[in-house]
Design a protein around this motif. Structure first.
Motif, PDB file in Angstrom:
ATOM      1  N   THR A 116       0.832  -1.201   0.000  1.00  0.00           N
ATOM      2  CA  THR A 116       0.000   0.000   0.000  1.00  0.00           C
ATOM      3  C   THR A 116       0.864   1.248   0.000  1.00  0.00           C
ATOM      4  O   THR A 116       0.580   2.222  -0.714  1.00  0.00           O
ATOM      5  CB  THR A 116      -0.924   0.018   1.230  1.00  0.00           C
ATOM      6  OG1 THR A 116      -1.663  -1.206   1.293  1.00  0.00           O
ATOM      7  CG2 THR A 116      -1.898   1.175   1.172  1.00  0.00           C
ATOM      8  N   ASN A 119       2.728   1.723  -3.436  1.00  0.00           N
ATOM      9  CA  ASN A 119       1.764   2.159  -4.436  1.00  0.00           C
ATOM     10  C   ASN A 119       1.397   3.628  -4.225  1.00  0.00           C
ATOM     11  O   ASN A 119       1.276   4.406  -5.178  1.00  0.00           O
ATOM     12  CB  ASN A 119       0.510   1.289  -4.368  1.00  0.00           C
ATOM     13  CG  ASN A 119      -0.489   1.638  -5.459  1.00  0.00           C
ATOM     14  OD1 ASN A 119      -0.324   1.273  -6.617  1.00  0.00           O
ATOM     15  ND2 ASN A 119      -1.546   2.343  -5.094  1.00  0.00           N
ATOM     16  N   GLU A 123       2.470   6.447  -7.104  1.00  0.00           N
ATOM     17  CA  GLU A 123       1.303   7.000  -7.802  1.00  0.00           C
ATOM     18  C   GLU A 123       1.054   8.461  -7.443  1.00  0.00           C
ATOM     19  O   GLU A 123       0.014   9.026  -7.780  1.00  0.00           O
ATOM     20  CB  GLU A 123       0.054   6.174  -7.490  1.00  0.00           C
ATOM     21  CG  GLU A 123       0.096   4.752  -8.027  1.00  0.00           C
ATOM     22  CD  GLU A 123       0.131   4.705  -9.554  1.00  0.00           C
ATOM     23  OE1 GLU A 123      -0.368   5.666 -10.179  1.00  0.00           O
ATOM     24  OE2 GLU A 123       0.646   3.723 -10.114  1.00  0.00           O
ATOM     25  N   ASP A 128      -4.866   3.628  -2.453  1.00  0.00           N
ATOM     26  CA  ASP A 128      -5.701   2.571  -3.020  1.00  0.00           C
ATOM     27  C   ASP A 128      -5.569   1.330  -2.152  1.00  0.00           C
ATOM     28  O   ASP A 128      -4.640   0.540  -2.321  1.00  0.00           O
ATOM     29  CB  ASP A 128      -5.268   2.267  -4.452  1.00  0.00           C
ATOM     30  CG  ASP A 128      -6.106   1.153  -5.081  1.00  0.00           C
ATOM     31  OD1 ASP A 128      -7.119   0.741  -4.468  1.00  0.00           O
ATOM     32  OD2 ASP A 128      -5.749   0.698  -6.183  1.00  0.00           O
ATOM     33  N   CYS A 131      -4.924  -2.237  -3.770  1.00  0.00           N
ATOM     34  CA  CYS A 131      -3.819  -2.453  -4.710  1.00  0.00           C
ATOM     35  C   CYS A 131      -2.953  -3.664  -4.372  1.00  0.00           C
ATOM     36  O   CYS A 131      -2.230  -4.165  -5.239  1.00  0.00           O
ATOM     37  CB  CYS A 131      -2.937  -1.209  -4.752  1.00  0.00           C
ATOM     38  SG  CYS A 131      -1.989  -0.925  -3.216  1.00  0.00           S
ATOM     39  N   GLU A 134      -2.796  -7.038  -6.534  1.00  0.00           N
ATOM     40  CA  GLU A 134      -2.174  -6.826  -7.847  1.00  0.00           C
ATOM     41  C   GLU A 134      -0.657  -6.716  -7.713  1.00  0.00           C
ATOM     42  O   GLU A 134       0.085  -7.266  -8.534  1.00  0.00           O
ATOM     43  CB  GLU A 134      -2.742  -5.559  -8.473  1.00  0.00           C
ATOM     44  CG  GLU A 134      -2.176  -5.264  -9.852  1.00  0.00           C
ATOM     45  CD  GLU A 134      -2.778  -4.018 -10.475  1.00  0.00           C
ATOM     46  OE1 GLU A 134      -2.245  -3.563 -11.516  1.00  0.00           O
ATOM     47  OE2 GLU A 134      -3.766  -3.505  -9.920  1.00  0.00           O
ATOM     48  N   MET A 135      -0.190  -6.013  -6.671  1.00  0.00           N
ATOM     49  CA  MET A 135       1.256  -5.863  -6.489  1.00  0.00           C
ATOM     50  C   MET A 135       1.908  -7.175  -6.077  1.00  0.00           C
ATOM     51  O   MET A 135       3.019  -7.490  -6.501  1.00  0.00           O
ATOM     52  CB  MET A 135       1.540  -4.772  -5.462  1.00  0.00           C
ATOM     53  CG  MET A 135       1.086  -3.400  -5.928  1.00  0.00           C
ATOM     54  SD  MET A 135       1.563  -2.076  -4.808  1.00  0.00           S
ATOM     55  CE  MET A 135       3.323  -1.961  -5.156  1.00  0.00           C
TER      56      MET A 135
END
Length: 299
Positions: A116, A119, A123, A128, A131, A134-135
């Motif tokens: 988190t 990201n 970004e 998010d 996230c 996905e990471m």
């Protein structure tokens, strides 16, 4: 002759005309001339990690300080030393309130704080909470695609086992994952440790031009951001910005003084598979080696 570079949050300047026989007051006057920061509110740091110089004795010679030709001096303005009525540009309240500050942006302690946090900073300050899967999947894909580079000797488990392990939502990220994400995002990721007050720079020698910062307390990661009133937070910095590293270390040192860290050698854990009580990373590693259990929770 000393050739020094004077760096502030607004840029850097080459400083000439000083020698080791020059006195402290000459140095401070040069700094004021270049930066506009009055002598009495200057905080001058040198080295890495940057350490403050005690420049209270204006008659002392520079040869008595750890300053050599080619050094970069990091200069900041100490707000709490400003004297009312002496230098209006320093003491005006609106001016001080407008100064940017480095701050921690707290994210949930949900086993995915590293993902988190990374990201969030890459970004540009977008939070998010969804996230992490996905990471985790991205890291597993990178690791599985290069079993030679990511061998059992590097990962501590087989390539296949690691990929299955990192995809789980109850596993924690650490140095391996930070290194992988640094390469993927093509940026230097600096992790500032509040227990040791040091910074670990992932991707330092890769020639990246961007830098992001995280703060780590022994078990939890949070992103760091520069905050300016009436403007979005800044999370991406230049790798040439040494001032931001100095500010991050000051933030970590403040957290250390307030005991805002977790001693990973002493904190209590419980194996979530067999409910065995454990103390610190060492016992957790030994338990995992003996039983194959790798799911731990903090007590």
């Amino acid at each position: 002759m000393l050739r020094l570079r004077c760096k502030t949050k607004n840029g850097s300047h080459v400083m000439q005309g000083l020698t080791h026989q020059s006195c402290v007051q000459e140095l401070k006057s040069k700094v004021e001339e270049l930066t506009g920061i009055p002598c009495e509110v200057q905080k001058i740091m040198v080295g890495y990690p940057p350490s403050s110089l005690d420049l209270r004795n204006g008659d002392a010679h520079l040869k008595d300080y750890p300053i050599k030709s080619g050094d970069t001096l990091i200069v900041e303005e100490e707000k709490n030393k400003a004297k009312l009525g002496t230098h209006p540009i320093v003491t005006k309240t609106p001016r001080l309130n407008a100064l940017p500050t480095l701050a921690r942006r707290v994210v949930p302690a949900d086993n995915s704080c590293l993902f988190t946090s990374v990201n969030y900073v890459v970004e540009g300050g977008v939070y998010d909470p969804a996230c992490a899967p996905e990471m985790r999947g991205l890291i597993a894909q990178i690791v599985s695609s290069d079993p030679a580079a990511y061998s059992e000797a590097v990962l501590g488990k087989s390539n296949e086992d690691y990929c299955a392990w990192i995809r789980r939502d109850d596993t924690w990220g650490g140095a391996i994952e930070v290194s992988i994400l640094s390469k993927f995002y093509q940026c230097e990721i600096c992790v500032v440790d509040t227990q040791t007050v040091r910074v670990d720079r992932f991707g330092e020698d890769a020639g990246y031009r961007k830098r992001v910062l995280l703060i780590y307390d022994g078990i939890h990661y949070d992103p760091l951001q520069r905050e300016v009133p009436s403007a979005p937070p800044q999370t991406v910095f230049s790798t040439g910005d040494d001032v931001i590293l100095a500010q991050a270390l000051e933030l970590a040192d403040e957290a250390r003084r307030k005991r805002q860290f977790t001693d990973v050698n002493r904190f209590a854990l419980r194996c979530m598979v067999c409910q065995t009580g454990l103390v610190g990373q060492k016992e957790a590693r030994e338990h995992a080696k003996e039983t194959g259990h790798t799911n731990f929770g903090e007590v």
